[in-house]
Design an enzyme around this catalytic site. Structure first.
Site, PDB file in Angstrom:
ATOM      1  N   ASP A   1       0.824  -1.206   0.000  1.00  0.00           N
ATOM      2  CA  ASP A   1       0.000   0.000   0.000  1.00  0.00           C
ATOM      3  C   ASP A   1       0.858   1.257   0.000  1.00  0.00           C
ATOM      4  O   ASP A   1       2.080   1.194   0.175  1.00  0.00           O
ATOM      5  CB  ASP A   1      -0.957  -0.004   1.202  1.00  0.00           C
ATOM      6  CG  ASP A   1      -0.268  -0.344   2.515  1.00  0.00           C
ATOM      7  OD1 ASP A   1       0.960  -0.193   2.609  1.00  0.00           O
ATOM      8  OD2 ASP A   1      -0.958  -0.777   3.445  1.00  0.00           O
TER       9      ASP A   1
ATOM     10  N   ASN B   1      -7.474  -2.386  14.302  1.00  0.00           N
ATOM     11  CA  ASN B   1      -8.869  -2.621  13.899  1.00  0.00           C
ATOM     12  C   ASN B   1      -9.003  -3.858  13.006  1.00  0.00           C
ATOM     13  O   ASN B   1     -10.067  -4.113  12.458  1.00  0.00           O
ATOM     14  CB  ASN B   1      -9.442  -1.392  13.179  1.00  0.00           C
ATOM     15  CG  ASN B   1      -8.726  -1.093  11.859  1.00  0.00           C
ATOM     16  OD1 ASN B   1      -7.790  -1.794  11.479  1.00  0.00           O
ATOM     17  ND2 ASN B   1      -9.168  -0.073  11.170  1.00  0.00           N
TER      18      ASN B   1
ATOM     19  N   HIS C   1      -7.231  -4.441  10.197  1.00  0.00           N
ATOM     20  CA  HIS C   1      -6.957  -4.264   8.764  1.00  0.00           C
ATOM     21  C   HIS C   1      -5.692  -5.004   8.340  1.00  0.00           C
ATOM     22  O   HIS C   1      -4.794  -5.243   9.141  1.00  0.00           O
ATOM     23  CB  HIS C   1      -6.924  -2.782   8.355  1.00  0.00           C
ATOM     24  CG  HIS C   1      -5.726  -2.007   8.768  1.00  0.00           C
ATOM     25  ND1 HIS C   1      -5.703  -0.626   8.800  1.00  0.00           N
ATOM     26  CD2 HIS C   1      -4.474  -2.380   9.158  1.00  0.00           C
ATOM     27  CE1 HIS C   1      -4.513  -0.212   9.171  1.00  0.00           C
ATOM     28  NE2 HIS C   1      -3.757  -1.252   9.397  1.00  0.00           N
TER      29      HIS C   1
ATOM     30  N   GLU D   1      -9.702  -1.641   5.386  1.00  0.00           N
ATOM     31  CA  GLU D   1     -10.317  -1.333   6.669  1.00  0.00           C
ATOM     32  C   GLU D   1     -11.588  -2.176   6.841  1.00  0.00           C
ATOM     33  O   GLU D   1     -12.150  -2.669   5.856  1.00  0.00           O
ATOM     34  CB  GLU D   1     -10.674   0.160   6.710  1.00  0.00           C
ATOM     35  CG  GLU D   1      -9.490   1.105   6.432  1.00  0.00           C
ATOM     36  CD  GLU D   1      -8.470   1.178   7.566  1.00  0.00           C
ATOM     37  OE1 GLU D   1      -8.336   0.221   8.355  1.00  0.00           O
ATOM     38  OE2 GLU D   1      -7.778   2.208   7.640  1.00  0.00           O
TER      39      GLU D   1
HETATM   40  P1  PGA Z   1       2.275  -1.147  12.583  1.00  0.00           P
HETATM   41  O1  PGA Z   1       1.122  -1.207  11.493  1.00  0.00           O
HETATM   42  O2  PGA Z   1       3.280  -2.166  12.174  1.00  0.00           O
HETATM   43  O3  PGA Z   1       2.818   0.250  12.495  1.00  0.00           O
HETATM   44  O4  PGA Z   1       1.629  -1.474  13.895  1.00  0.00           O
HETATM   45  C1  PGA Z   1       0.613  -2.447  11.115  1.00  0.00           C
HETATM   46  C2  PGA Z   1      -0.558  -2.242  10.203  1.00  0.00           C
HETATM   47  O5  PGA Z   1      -1.274  -1.241  10.353  1.00  0.00           O
HETATM   48  O6  PGA Z   1      -0.779  -3.085   9.323  1.00  0.00           O
END
Ligand code: PGA
Length: 243
Positions: A70, A138, A140, A145
């Site tokens: 992404d 959450n 994702h 999302e």
């Molecule tokens: P993070 O993000 O490694 O910064 O916790 C993980 C994600 O949002 O997929």
């Protein structure tokens, strides 16, 4: 729990080393293969370890083709907050992945065109050998999302408030966090031959349990991984609290 391959480690450092072993094993068995990359704080330690392994000549990354999950939208690749910049500075430049083999969903044109181009590029090459993934608080994966349906292909997404809040740690001012992103869809992610899911910290423990053992639902996008046949999960003790 479904038949995931699960590595429980003591802390973030062990998680990084174990993940680097799994990932470099996949690269060693397919040095000219296509691999899927992720950004965020979770894989940073693994990238450091992979750079060390590369510097010691134990694994070479110069033959791989890379596709990232992404990217914020809109953002310039030269912006220090962009995932292009993150990948260049923390991994690609350090291990010699050629510029021509780095693919990150871009916003050079109309985002719809960018999304279609990304899918076309993915479809025209080999399947991703191993896709690195984190999970959001959450649930994702990528920037898919929680929603009513599992998004299939690469698309433009409006970030959830919880994601904007989580990612504010990377920005000077919370208001600077972009509100949209382009992400591979859940369907795109599920096409990868193997998935390496990395999860660290107690803040992820509950959602990880829900994703791995709860109902398969687009309200917890990572729950789709229960349908994938080859997922390796590396967790630290804190994230494994409810497993
Ligand atoms: P993070 O993000 O490694 O910064 O916790 C993980 C994600 O949002 O997929």
């Amino acid at each position: 729990m479904k038949n995931f391959r699960l590595f429980k480690t003591n802390d973030y450092e062990e998680l990084s080393i174990q993940s680097a072993r799994v990932f470099s094993g996949a690269v060693l068995s397919k040095p000219n293969g296509t691999f899927g990359f992720a950004t965020g704080s979770t894989p940073e330690g693994m990238y450091k370890e992979l750079v060390r392994l590369s510097n010691e000549g134990l694994v070479l990354f110069s033959g791989i083709t890379a596709f990232n999950l992404d990217e914020y939208y809109p953002i310039a690749p030269s912006d220090e907050q962009s995932y292009s910049y993150f990948m260049a500075k923390k991994f690609f430049d350090l291990v010699g992945v050629p510029l021509s083999k780095r693919n990150i969903p871009g916003a050079n044109n109309d985002p719809k065109i960018d999304c279609d181009l990304y899918e076309e590029k993915l479809a025209s090459g080999d399947l991703i050998e191993m896709q690195i993934l984190g999970i959001g608080t959450n649930g994702h994966i990528g920037f898919n999302e929680p929603s009513d349906t599992f998004p299939g292909r690469t698309h433009l997404v409006r970030l959830a408030e919880s994601t904007i809040k989580s990612n504010a740690k990377f920005f000077k001012h919370p208001a600077d966090v972009p509100k949209s992103a382009i992400t591979m869809g859940v369907g795109t992610i599920m096409m990868a031959k193997r998935i390496l899911l990395m999860v660290s910290g107690e803040a992820k423990a509950e959602i990880l349990r829900d994703a791995l053992t709860g109902p398969i639902t687009p309200l917890v996008p990572a729950s789709a991984l229960q349908l994938h046949r080859n997922v390796t999960i590396v967790v630290d003790k804190a994230a494994a609290k409810y497993l």
